[in-house]
Design a protein around this motif. Sequence first.
Motif, PDB file in Angstrom:
ATOM      1  N   VAL B 233       0.569  -1.042  -0.104  1.00 36.51           N
ATOM      2  CA  VAL B 233       0.330  -0.169   0.234  1.00 36.51           C
ATOM      3  C   VAL B 233       0.528   1.503   0.026  1.00 36.51           C
ATOM      4  O   VAL B 233       0.429   1.638  -0.536  1.00 36.51           O
ATOM      5  CB  VAL B 233      -0.810  -0.333   1.184  1.00 36.51           C
ATOM      6  N   ALA B 234       2.028   1.069   0.792  1.00 32.70           N
ATOM      7  CA  ALA B 234       3.078   2.247   0.498  1.00 32.70           C
ATOM      8  C   ALA B 234       3.646   2.992  -0.435  1.00 32.70           C
ATOM      9  O   ALA B 234       2.978   3.072  -0.953  1.00 32.70           O
ATOM     10  CB  ALA B 234       4.207   2.463   1.757  1.00 32.70           C
ATOM     11  N   GLY B 235       4.479   1.734  -1.603  1.00 29.18           N
ATOM     12  CA  GLY B 235       4.606   1.221  -2.807  1.00 29.18           C
ATOM     13  C   GLY B 235       3.770   2.384  -3.436  1.00 29.18           C
ATOM     14  O   GLY B 235       3.833   2.629  -4.510  1.00 29.18           O
ATOM     15  N   LEU B 236       2.368   1.912  -2.986  1.00 29.09           N
ATOM     16  CA  LEU B 236       0.766   2.079  -4.304  1.00 29.09           C
ATOM     17  C   LEU B 236       0.719   3.968  -3.765  1.00 29.09           C
ATOM     18  O   LEU B 236       0.972   4.624  -4.715  1.00 29.09           O
ATOM     19  CB  LEU B 236      -0.340   2.057  -3.632  1.00 29.09           C
ATOM     20  N   LEU B 237       0.547   3.692  -2.663  1.00 32.58           N
ATOM     21  CA  LEU B 237       0.307   5.466  -2.371  1.00 32.58           C
ATOM     22  C   LEU B 237       1.761   6.808  -2.798  1.00 32.58           C
ATOM     23  O   LEU B 237       1.351   7.275  -3.049  1.00 32.58           O
ATOM     24  CB  LEU B 237       0.494   5.776  -1.107  1.00 32.58           C
ATOM     25  N   SER B 242       0.695   9.629  -5.250  1.00 34.64           N
ATOM     26  CA  SER B 242       1.151  11.262  -5.119  1.00 34.64           C
ATOM     27  C   SER B 242       1.557  11.721  -6.517  1.00 34.64           C
ATOM     28  O   SER B 242       1.198  12.933  -6.600  1.00 34.64           O
ATOM     29  CB  SER B 242       2.550  10.524  -4.562  1.00 34.64           C
ATOM     30  N   LYS B 243       1.331  10.742  -7.480  1.00 29.51           N
ATOM     31  CA  LYS B 243       2.028  10.993  -8.901  1.00 29.51           C
ATOM     32  C   LYS B 243       0.333  11.675  -9.789  1.00 29.51           C
ATOM     33  O   LYS B 243       0.634  12.846 -10.589  1.00 29.51           O
ATOM     34  CB  LYS B 243       2.396   9.834 -10.515  1.00 29.51           C
ATOM     35  N   LYS B 328       9.869   3.706  -7.193  1.00 32.68           N
ATOM     36  CA  LYS B 328       9.342   3.489  -5.251  1.00 32.68           C
ATOM     37  C   LYS B 328       8.850   2.812  -5.178  1.00 32.68           C
ATOM     38  O   LYS B 328       8.763   1.535  -4.549  1.00 32.68           O
ATOM     39  CB  LYS B 328       9.025   5.159  -4.837  1.00 32.68           C
ATOM     40  N   PRO B 329       7.711   1.889  -5.573  1.00 33.07           N
ATOM     41  CA  PRO B 329       7.344   0.728  -5.321  1.00 33.07           C
ATOM     42  C   PRO B 329       7.837  -0.456  -5.704  1.00 33.07           C
ATOM     43  O   PRO B 329       7.547  -1.161  -4.563  1.00 33.07           O
ATOM     44  CB  PRO B 329       6.372   0.824  -6.795  1.00 33.07           C
ATOM     45  N   ALA B 330       9.387  -0.474  -5.978  1.00 34.47           N
ATOM     46  CA  ALA B 330      10.622  -1.569  -6.358  1.00 34.47           C
ATOM     47  C   ALA B 330      10.258  -1.293  -4.753  1.00 34.47           C
ATOM     48  O   ALA B 330      10.719  -2.569  -4.350  1.00 34.47           O
ATOM     49  CB  ALA B 330      11.237  -1.824  -7.457  1.00 34.47           C
ATOM     50  N   LEU B 331      10.841  -0.697  -4.448  1.00 29.42           N
ATOM     51  CA  LEU B 331      12.124  -0.937  -3.265  1.00 29.42           C
ATOM     52  C   LEU B 331      10.831  -0.937  -1.741  1.00 29.42           C
ATOM     53  O   LEU B 331      11.494  -1.286  -1.077  1.00 29.42           O
ATOM     54  CB  LEU B 331      12.301   1.253  -2.532  1.00 29.42           C
ATOM     55  N   PHE B 332       9.586  -0.790  -2.205  1.00 33.61           N
ATOM     56  CA  PHE B 332       8.950  -0.701  -1.475  1.00 33.61           C
ATOM     57  C   PHE B 332       8.335  -2.121  -1.424  1.00 33.61           C
ATOM     58  O   PHE B 332       7.543  -2.949  -0.173  1.00 33.61           O
ATOM     59  CB  PHE B 332       7.882  -0.404  -1.315  1.00 33.61           C
TER      60      PHE B 332
END
Lengths: 228, 483
Positions: B233-237, B242-243, B328-332
Amino acid sequence: MQRFTSALFLLGLGVLIAAIFRNMDLAASTPIVGDAINAAAAQQVGAANFVTSVVLGYRGFDTLMELTILFTAATAGGLVLGKPRGDARPDPEAGLVLRAGADLFFPLLLVVGLYIILHGHLTPGGGFQGGVILAVAFFLPLLARPGTPMSHRAVSLIEGLAGASFIVIGLLAMPEGQAFLTPLLDKGQLGSLLSAGSLPLLYIAVGLKVGSELAGLLAQLAATEASD
Amino acid sequence: MNELVLMVALPLLTAFLLPVIDRLSSLAARWIGPLVLLLTAIIGLSAWSQTGSGAITIELGNFRPPLGIDLYVDQLALLFALAVTLGTLLLWPAEGEQRLRQSTLALLLAGSGSGLALSGDLFNIYVLYELIAVVSYGLAASRGTAAGQAATLRYLIVSAFGAALALAGIALVYQATGTLNLAQLAQLAPTQLNNGQGLAAFVLMLVGFGVKAELFPVNTWVPEVYATAPARVAGLLAGVVSKLALLIIVRLLILLFPQPEALTVMLVLGILGVLTGELAAWRARDFNRMLAFSSIGQLGIMFIAFSIPGKAGVFAGLAVALHHLVVKPALFLLAQRWGGSLEHLAGVAKGSPLAAALFILLALSLIGVPPLPGFWAKLLVMIHLLEQQSSLYALGAWIIMAGAALEANYLFRVASSFYRREAAATPPAAHRTGDLAGASLLGAALAAAVFLIVPLADRIEAMAGQAADRDHYIQTVNPEPLP
């Protein structure tokens, strides 16, 4: 740091509001779209209640999203609100006044709610307002007799199908090359019950969805608190 | 082109019906969500080539704008609609007991996000923004922990405050012009919004919609929510939602607000965002929090980039945004197992070498090490900033440089701890295949972009040119002239 940020933010907001009040000319409002809708709605949409032509006709897409917000809030609420504890005793039955009142009010609220939904395209009111009254009609008995809860299966079935039928009515226009949510059916005589094409159908869907959703949410809130 | 509305309608329809479907067959309920998103992605992709030559508009309900609501489909809008659909598919957040409700919320996220990207009406944008906000509260709190719910409550309060500000801004615009259609507003803007009231409306909307775009100073919810929400979810947000908020702000800026002061406000807030975000990330001692603060810094860079006037700004900002959308999604996804204190991550490279290598690749690109795509994106921003011949823009360039140095410091610190000889006392569990596969896919896309950087840049430049063209927007929608 956080305090500094907040102070900075409030300062900025204050300057902004001051600037708005200095510059805004409230008398010079020009509702050009509002005027155009007033002129065209009766002929274009055919609903005697112009608010309904905006809510379900011109801005039907907005209404679908509002409906979805309510659904989302109910879903998210279900995710956050706990289930009642297994050992929780149900609340005791209410006194005579509330029980008799609930019994008496039930048919009355049902009729008023349905009336307001069905006449949404003619008189003030509509699916949202009528739906709330329907929700109260089903929630009142729950207050009076907490031991006999309403059927969650039925509520979620009505909720799902009513929401889906709004979208399906919107999609029905598309095979003929029309855009999503184009009003269907004959516009009929302005002011009669069977007029404004498919708008009354949309309002029935809205009413049932709002009613079942709110009733379900209230019931869930009541169940969550049933712990001692 | 009417079928593009299915990108919004089908996920919503499926979400409404999901509880009913689940009663009939729980297996169907499990698979229908991803399948529908796949279908809508195909619908979106099949329209891709047609939007290359010119944008398309869909008049919902067959009412001509400005009376009705229209969807405006250019390549930028379609790209973001596809990004939210595919992003949700890749980071599908349903697991555990509450699978059904989480799937419902994920579908609603995809539908409302697509709508937000495509909408061409100011009030409709507000409604969709509220919808996506409510969806994200539900998803952020879905782990059910007390800390998660407390963080979500703060998020809700900040976000509701922001929505109220945005609504006030919309009211100001409506008061000045009497219409809500973006194309008609673009026609009226040079005469009726090019004043103090217009600027005030922009600032209110910037701060209001900026809550989701992690804009300084309304980003206080970010670290807590990203640290306590499920990592997907954090990756999605951080990656997608945000974009979308940023996309709205940029659209409004291009179409509605011609005054140069609007750009300056955005530039200053962007600079503050980079400074605070990167400094806080440097101090963070928790993996998720570090990613959260670094995301605030990256969005600051985007705000700085989009504040460059004209097509150049849109081009540079888009490049950074698309890069962050992948990284960022990959990192999350990696944070799914690596969340929590950074101390636990000492020596993890031995147990999970692929994840450690992926982290280093993503981190290098985030810092901007050539020849990775992140470098080209940042270079583009720097070139256009220094072209502006203004000390404030030059300051922005220096702040981005300083931010990159900080990023390099803290990301390398983490990466080098992965290869420490002595492992942590309680090493994290190995990544699940799904998470690692998703992160690898995004990492591979990033690596492939290294070799395709020239054609990619051409595409993005064309997209930026289309999006920055106000007259094209007005002519495509062609709103009915009203007295």
